[in-house]
Design a protein around this motif. Structure first.
Motif, PDB file in Angstrom:
ATOM      1  N   LYS A  37       0.698  -1.133  -0.014  1.00 35.64           N
ATOM      2  CA  LYS A  37      -0.081   0.049   0.257  1.00 35.64           C
ATOM      3  C   LYS A  37       0.681   1.285  -0.093  1.00 35.64           C
ATOM      4  O   LYS A  37       0.355   2.311  -0.153  1.00 35.64           O
ATOM      5  CB  LYS A  37      -0.848   0.005   1.233  1.00 35.64           C
ATOM      6  CG  LYS A  37      -1.869  -1.055   1.156  1.00 35.64           C
ATOM      7  CD  LYS A  37      -2.733  -1.202   2.370  1.00 35.64           C
ATOM      8  CE  LYS A  37      -3.522  -2.374   2.575  1.00 35.64           C
ATOM      9  NZ  LYS A  37      -4.737  -2.354   3.898  1.00 35.64           N
ATOM     10  N   TYR A  38       2.287   1.360   0.112  1.00 37.67           N
ATOM     11  CA  TYR A  38       2.884   2.187   0.314  1.00 37.67           C
ATOM     12  C   TYR A  38       3.917   2.365  -1.113  1.00 37.67           C
ATOM     13  O   TYR A  38       4.825   3.172  -0.931  1.00 37.67           O
ATOM     14  CB  TYR A  38       4.030   2.125   1.664  1.00 37.67           C
ATOM     15  CG  TYR A  38       2.983   2.286   2.803  1.00 37.67           C
ATOM     16  CD1 TYR A  38       2.597   3.616   3.310  1.00 37.67           C
ATOM     17  CD2 TYR A  38       2.446   1.336   3.453  1.00 37.67           C
ATOM     18  CE1 TYR A  38       2.135   3.855   4.330  1.00 37.67           C
ATOM     19  CE2 TYR A  38       1.869   1.428   4.515  1.00 37.67           C
ATOM     20  CZ  TYR A  38       1.446   2.634   5.265  1.00 37.67           C
ATOM     21  OH  TYR A  38       0.766   2.837   6.371  1.00 37.67           O
TER      22      TYR A  38
ATOM     23  N   LEU B 102       2.545   2.902  -9.501  1.00 34.89           N
ATOM     24  CA  LEU B 102       1.486   1.943  -9.944  1.00 34.89           C
ATOM     25  C   LEU B 102       1.553   1.994 -11.494  1.00 34.89           C
ATOM     26  O   LEU B 102       1.377   3.147 -12.128  1.00 34.89           O
ATOM     27  CB  LEU B 102       0.191   2.393  -9.396  1.00 34.89           C
ATOM     28  CG  LEU B 102       0.100   2.531  -7.857  1.00 34.89           C
ATOM     29  CD1 LEU B 102      -1.307   3.106  -7.523  1.00 34.89           C
ATOM     30  CD2 LEU B 102       0.148   1.222  -7.215  1.00 34.89           C
TER      31      LEU B 102
ATOM     32  N   HIS C 162      -4.806   2.147  -1.176  1.00 33.96           N
ATOM     33  CA  HIS C 162      -3.559   2.589  -1.315  1.00 33.96           C
ATOM     34  C   HIS C 162      -3.356   3.678  -0.137  1.00 33.96           C
ATOM     35  O   HIS C 162      -4.263   4.671  -0.106  1.00 33.96           O
ATOM     36  CB  HIS C 162      -3.143   3.198  -2.688  1.00 33.96           C
ATOM     37  CG  HIS C 162      -1.759   3.192  -3.028  1.00 33.96           C
ATOM     38  ND1 HIS C 162      -1.082   4.460  -2.644  1.00 33.96           N
ATOM     39  CD2 HIS C 162      -0.756   2.328  -3.577  1.00 33.96           C
ATOM     40  CE1 HIS C 162       0.163   4.216  -3.052  1.00 33.96           C
ATOM     41  NE2 HIS C 162       0.240   3.050  -3.490  1.00 33.96           N
TER      42      HIS C 162
ATOM     43  N   ILE D 130       1.294   8.663  -4.588  1.00 35.44           N
ATOM     44  CA  ILE D 130       1.628   8.211  -5.803  1.00 35.44           C
ATOM     45  C   ILE D 130       2.458   9.073  -6.673  1.00 35.44           C
ATOM     46  O   ILE D 130       1.815  10.199  -6.978  1.00 35.44           O
ATOM     47  CB  ILE D 130       0.269   7.748  -6.775  1.00 35.44           C
ATOM     48  CG1 ILE D 130      -0.429   6.619  -5.861  1.00 35.44           C
ATOM     49  CG2 ILE D 130       0.769   7.034  -7.901  1.00 35.44           C
ATOM     50  CD1 ILE D 130      -1.642   6.385  -6.489  1.00 35.44           C
TER      51      ILE D 130
END
Length: 321
Positions: free
Chosen positions: A52-53, A57, A83, A87
């Motif tokens: 999630k870190y 992506l 997430h 990002i």
């Protein structure tokens, strides 16, 4: 001996990977297909939230994220909801049957909640997908790659002040919009344009920081304006009848003085191609390398290298590769 055996067994059973620093584990996860990275959450409690870190992506056919005929919108919402990190890099190769509204909402979410620096969007055989206005809200965008879409910037668009690299493939603009878009990217260093189906009558390239310009497609005229540090020029794809890459004045272009490397691909020795070649050779006083790749069906009567060396060169140090 038994003590040594027990020690070896303990060392063998020790989870070495989980004890690595977080930044190294992050590199492992980034290099995995996204689906595999998410699956690491079942390894142990320590691994449950590591994916999630991830700050990068990449959603494409190799990521394993999209199932055939699956509800793409639900999966994307599920991904973004879980997430937790900012990002920084996002890449989406749009799968078949994904709704355009899903892409719009995805870009909206990224622009509002994340500081995206590297953005890639490649729609799947879609024509004229219009980038939503939320795209222009990316404040930290440094690299953008777009394919098969249309850019219509809103009136309030002030530009991408941190953008350094652009790759456009089959991207359409309204007349004059491309020049306005580029002029509002003052830090732009690399510009790559590729278009096999869209013909541009005229293209004006200007940028105080532009160092690399590459064009693959059919453009009738290209005008270089205010490109004081332009160092590399790459051209592929020619319109044998009307291609001109020469400004109206007959004198050499001062903005080409800093060119260090020129590549001309699919060269077939037509009148306009030869005129362009001569013009570049007489303009690029700082040229170091000239690369000419002939078309597969081009059979000159005189060796291309010999013929090119007979033209006047502004740079005595330049070499033909």
């Amino acid at each position: 001996m038994d003590n040594n055996k027990n020690t070896n067994e303990k060392n063998t059973n020790k989870d070495v990977i989980s004890n690595l620093p977080d930044h190294i584990l992050h590199e492992f996860l980034v290099r995995m297909p996204l689906r595999n990275a998410v699956r690491t959450s079942v390894l142990s409690r320590e691994w449950r939230d590591k994916w999630k870190y991830i700050q990068e992506l990449v959603l494409n056919k190799d990521s394993g994220f999209f199932y055939r005929y699956h509800d793409h919108q639900f999966r994307i919402y599920q991904l973004l909801f879980n997430h937790r990190a900012q990002i920084r890099k996002f890449s989406l190769a749009v799968p078949p049957f994904m709704r355009l509204s899903t892409i719009d909402l995805l870009i909206l979410c990224l622009s509002r909640n994340h500081l995206v620096c590297d953005f890639t969007l490649a729609p799947y055989v879609m024509d004229n997908y219009i980038m939503p206005s939320h795209f222009y809200a990316f404040r930290k965008l440094a690299v953008v790659r777009l394919s098969r879409c249309t850019l219509i910037s809103p009136p309030q668009f002030q530009g991408f002040s941190t953008l350094v690299k652009i790759e456009f493939q089959e991207v359409q603009f309204l007349p004059g919009a491309f020049e306005r878009f580029i002029s509002r990217c003052p830090c732009l260093e690399s510009l790559y344009l590729s278009s096999k189906t869209i013909n541009m009558d005229s293209l004006e390239v200007a940028g105080p920081s532009l160092r690399i310009f590459a064009c693959h497609g059919f453009v009738k005229t290209i005008h270089f304006k205010s490109c004081p540090v332009l160092a590399q020029l790459w051209q592929k794809g020619w319109d044998a009848n009307v291609l001109e890459m020469i400004q109206e004045q007959e004198t050499p272009n001062p903005y080409l003085n800093q060119l260090k490397k020129i590549e001309l691909h699919c060269y077939s020795g037509t009148f306009h191609q030869t005129a362009l070649l001569k013009y570049l050779l007489t303009s690029a006083t700082g040229l170091e390398y000239m690369v000419i790749v002939p078309a597969s069906n081009y059979k000159p009567s005189v060796d291309l290298r010999v013929q090119t060396m007979e033209y006047p060169w502004a740079s005595p140090a330049a070499r033909l590769i």
